[in-house]
Design an enzyme around this catalytic site. Structure first.
Site, PDB file in Angstrom:
ATOM      1  N   LYS A  94     -53.406  -0.751   6.515  1.00 15.31           N
ATOM      2  CA  LYS A  94     -53.684   0.995   6.702  1.00 15.31           C
ATOM      3  C   LYS A  94     -54.939   1.599   7.707  1.00 15.31           C
ATOM      4  O   LYS A  94     -54.345   2.405   7.929  1.00 15.31           O
ATOM      5  CB  LYS A  94     -54.224   0.838   4.940  1.00 15.31           C
ATOM      6  CG  LYS A  94     -53.392   0.912   4.125  1.00 15.31           C
ATOM      7  CD  LYS A  94     -54.385   1.097   2.530  1.00 15.31           C
ATOM      8  CE  LYS A  94     -53.129   0.934   1.579  1.00 15.31           C
ATOM      9  NZ  LYS A  94     -52.799  -0.503   1.036  1.00 15.31           N
ATOM     10  N   GLU A 118     -58.782  10.038  -2.261  1.00 11.83           N
ATOM     11  CA  GLU A 118     -58.594   9.504  -3.179  1.00 11.83           C
ATOM     12  C   GLU A 118     -58.381   7.579  -2.922  1.00 11.83           C
ATOM     13  O   GLU A 118     -57.493   7.448  -1.959  1.00 11.83           O
ATOM     14  CB  GLU A 118     -57.835   9.592  -4.476  1.00 11.83           C
ATOM     15  CG  GLU A 118     -56.159   8.937  -4.368  1.00 11.83           C
ATOM     16  CD  GLU A 118     -55.600  10.124  -3.154  1.00 11.83           C
ATOM     17  OE1 GLU A 118     -55.598  11.412  -3.102  1.00 11.83           O
ATOM     18  OE2 GLU A 118     -54.607   8.762  -1.701  1.00 11.83           O
ATOM     19  N   SER A 154     -48.532  -7.306   5.953  1.00 14.47           N
ATOM     20  CA  SER A 154     -49.096  -6.044   5.464  1.00 14.47           C
ATOM     21  C   SER A 154     -50.605  -6.267   5.631  1.00 14.47           C
ATOM     22  O   SER A 154     -51.599  -5.346   6.313  1.00 14.47           O
ATOM     23  CB  SER A 154     -48.645  -5.494   4.685  1.00 14.47           C
ATOM     24  OG  SER A 154     -48.611  -6.067   3.021  1.00 14.47           O
TER      25      SER A 154
HETATM   26  C1  PLP Z   1     -52.127  -0.552   0.298  1.00 16.44           C
HETATM   27  C2  PLP Z   1     -51.275  -2.341   0.848  1.00 16.44           C
HETATM   28  C3  PLP Z   1     -49.392  -2.238   0.933  1.00 16.44           C
HETATM   29  C4  PLP Z   1     -48.897  -0.925  -0.091  1.00 16.44           C
HETATM   30  O1  PLP Z   1     -49.126   0.252   0.519  1.00 16.44           O
HETATM   31  P1  PLP Z   1     -47.513   1.091   1.888  1.00 16.44           P
HETATM   32  O2  PLP Z   1     -47.685   2.520   1.609  1.00 16.44           O
HETATM   33  O3  PLP Z   1     -46.210   1.019   0.568  1.00 16.44           O
HETATM   34  O4  PLP Z   1     -47.354  -0.028   2.928  1.00 16.44           O
HETATM   35  C5  PLP Z   1     -49.271  -3.113   1.185  1.00 16.44           C
HETATM   36  N1  PLP Z   1     -49.912  -3.864   1.681  1.00 16.44           N
HETATM   37  C6  PLP Z   1     -51.112  -3.738   1.529  1.00 16.44           C
HETATM   38  C7  PLP Z   1     -52.329  -5.302   2.710  1.00 16.44           C
HETATM   39  C8  PLP Z   1     -52.292  -2.883   1.253  1.00 16.44           C
HETATM   40  O5  PLP Z   1     -53.245  -3.313   1.435  1.00 16.44           O
END
Ligand code: PLP
Length: 405
Positions: free
Chosen positions: A101, A123, A388
């Site tokens: 993010k 938000e 992610s």
């Molecule tokens: C917020 C988040 C997501 C989901 O958000 P996307 O916009 O779909 O990428 C996925 N993995 C993590 C670790 C997150 O914090």
């Protein structure tokens, strides 16, 4: 590469179009006040993203502050256990603040600085976007208002504390169900009043144009790095690339690096407890076309046509729609969207932790669970999974709900 009539050599020039459409999805369905604000952001973004000063500052920040490039790790023990397919993960868990993010938050906050804004507004639901944006705001010396439902404030105490330590102002939203939907409405309303001094920073490839495009562009560093690293490591492209899809930002960034390659792309949504409406957040699998939060996409609706309640074990994936570009790529068939449920996800969470020494975010564990399933189905080849984020934030909840496995 040409795929079903779309020329992917020039894809990023044409998608989205100048009104923010990916085919029929996207656009900007907003009040006149906000239209003017969005037009200002779009113009600033198109100017700035071509400026060498902006680009070199963003590159320096990514390297010196965020710790990019993040590595790719080969999962030797897990691959060996599953069969003959080689599994790799792109380590966004090692990006500063623990997830992908920050890639778009630093871009959005740098844009705010170039536009002369004093404040960023957003938000947050689970608090992950709020923490990433508060981090970026602290770095650039911007004020930061994060709108959050009172129910979420109670549930997500550690992230609320993080935001406050980073100097953000957490604005409690008490009306309605007091969760993410109300927080989005409150943040948009505040922004409509304050847009001369502030910029709205969305948390995924969602919302009105230009956000789905801008967030994808800022996240595309993940896919561009990953492609180069993977080819450097193995001498070839992966056969498949997998990413989880909530709003769709980590997937959009990862896929951006491989859309023009002969690589199978898989977006993974949470099936939660099962296919009954309310038990999952698999909008691209079970949803229908509709407009919410300022854009046209595929969404899960209740009997009144309103955004349906959603559930999964990963609060970061609990959104009743997905970015318009994903809806477009789904219809085109360029990306396959599929699901894994809570059980498969928890199993993947412990498997990666035990076999590889990496505790994944529970969102990322969805992509991992799907990658593991693919590895069992295929007889050879390689699968690259976007990890992610890291799972520190999920450990208490998982131990409480599932125990140690
Ligand atoms: C917020 C988040 C997501 C989901 O958000 P996307 O916009 O779909 O990428 C996925 N993995 C993590 C670790 C997150 O914090």
């Amino acid at each position: 590469m040409n795929f079903n009539g779309i020329d992917f050599d020039t894809y990023f020039k044409h998608y989205p179009d100048e009104n923010g459409y990916f085919g029929k999805y996207g656009g900007a369905y907003i009040s006149d006040d906000l239209k003017q604000a969005m037009a200002e952001i779009t113009e600033a973004y198109f100017t700035i993203c071509k400026s060498s000063k902006f680009i070199s500052e963003l590159r320096r920040i990514r390297k010196d502050f965020q710790g990019r490039p993040t590595p790719i790790s080969y999962l030797e023990r897990l691959s060996g256990k599953l069969g003959n397919v080689q599994l790799y993960v792109k380590r966004e868990d090692l990006n500063h603040s623990g997830a992908h993010k920050l890639n778009h938050c630093m871009g959005e906050a740098l844009l705010a600085k170039y536009m002369g804004k004093k404040k960023v507004i957003a938000e947050t639901g689970a608090g992950q976007h709020g923490v990433a944006l508060a981090t970026a705001a602290a770095y650039f010396g911007l004020e930061c208002d994060i709108y959050m439902g009172s129910v979420d404030i109670k549930k997500q105490a550690p992230n609320v504390a993080r935001m406050k330590i980073l100097g953000a102002n957490v604005v409690e939203v008490t009306h309605g169900l007091a969760t993410l939907k109300e927080a989005v409405d409150a943040a948009f309303e505040a922004y409509a009043h304050e847009y001369k001094d502030a910029i709205y920073c969305i948390g995924s490839v969602l919302g009105p144009h230009p956000f789905p495009m801008m967030v994808r562009d800022f996240q595309s560093v993940v896919g561009i790095e990953a492609r180069e690293q993977f080819v450097g490591m193995t001498g070839e492209l992966p056969d498949a690339v997998v990413a989880c899809v909530g709003g769709g930002s980590n997937a959009a960034g990862m896929f951006a690096g491989f859309l023009n390659d002969p690589v199978d792309l898989y977006g993974v949504e949470p099936l939660g407890k099962g296919p009954t409406l309310g038990d999952h957040a698999a909008s691209l699998k079970y949803g229908t076309e509709g407009i919410m939060h300022g854009f046209n996409s595929i969404m899960l609706k209740d009997e009144n046509g309103e955004p349906a309640p959603v559930y999964s074990v990963a609060s970061g994936l609990d959104y009743p729609s997905s970015g318009p570009e994903h809806a477009f790529l789904r219809d085109l068939g360029r990306v396959k969207y599929d699901v894994v449920d809570d059980e498969e996800t928890i199993d993947a969470f412990f498997t990666l932790s035990r076999l590889e020494g990496i505790i994944p975010a529970i969102e990322s564990a969805h992509a991992l669970a799907y990658g593991m399933k693919l590895a069992k189905q295929l007889s050879k080849g390689s699968v690259l999974i976007n990890l992610s984020g890291r799972g520190d934030k999920d450990m208490d909840y998982i131990i409480q709900q599932y125990g140690i496995r």
